[in-house]
Design a protein around this motif. Structure first.
Motif, short mmCIF file in Angstrom:
data_model
loop_
_atom_site.label_atom_id
_atom_site.label_comp_id
_atom_site.label_asym_id
_atom_site.label_seq_id
_atom_site.Cartn_x
_atom_site.Cartn_y
_atom_site.Cartn_z
N PRO A 77 56.22 -26.50 12.95
CA PRO A 77 56.54 -27.83 12.76
C PRO A 77 57.85 -28.13 11.78
O PRO A 77 58.52 -28.95 11.78
CB PRO A 77 55.41 -28.63 12.34
N GLU A 78 58.16 -27.20 11.02
CA GLU A 78 59.29 -27.33 9.86
C GLU A 78 60.64 -27.14 10.61
O GLU A 78 61.47 -27.78 10.42
CB GLU A 78 59.23 -26.23 8.99
N THR A 79 60.86 -26.28 11.79
CA THR A 79 61.90 -26.33 12.62
C THR A 79 61.77 -26.75 13.96
O THR A 79 62.77 -26.91 14.85
CB THR A 79 62.25 -24.83 13.08
N ASP A 80 60.67 -27.37 14.42
CA ASP A 80 60.25 -28.19 15.51
C ASP A 80 60.85 -27.15 16.92
O ASP A 80 61.31 -27.65 17.66
CB ASP A 80 61.27 -29.65 15.52
N ALA A 81 60.21 -26.01 16.71
CA ALA A 81 60.48 -25.19 17.72
C ALA A 81 59.10 -24.17 17.94
O ALA A 81 58.25 -24.01 17.05
CB ALA A 81 61.60 -24.29 17.36
N PHE A 82 59.39 -23.63 18.85
CA PHE A 82 58.16 -22.81 19.31
C PHE A 82 58.81 -21.51 19.12
O PHE A 82 59.86 -20.94 19.20
CB PHE A 82 57.84 -22.95 20.90
#
Length: 82
Positions: A77-82
């Motif tokens: 969630p901090e980088t909004d990436a998988f």
């Protein structure tokens, strides 16, 4: 009821529970244990959070059986990436 029907029913139940904020308007039929992997194995009358979590777990597991690579996905969630 076939696997596709169970899958659609489960997804509709999840959607409805989220929309109305409760699972109180849902109940599982008597033969649910025999219904296959798409029906939550556990259900607690009146425990909306528990029931929703169970439905989501069953739904996720069904997708993972078809696409096993999903088990390795992690969301940050901090980088909004998988």
């Amino acid at each position: 009821m076939g696997a596709r029907s169970f899958r659609r029913r489960l997804e509709n139940m999840i959607s409805s529970a989220l929309k109305f904020g409760t699972t109180k308007h849902w109940w599982l039929h008597e033969g649910r244990e025999e219904g296959g992997p798409m029906v939550p194995a556990k259900w607690k009358d009146g425990d909306d959070v528990f029931n929703l979590a169970q439905m989501i777990k069953v739904s996720y597991s069904a997708v993972a059986r078809l696409f096993p690579e999903i088990w390795d996905l992690r969301y940050n969630p901090e980088t909004d990436a998988f």
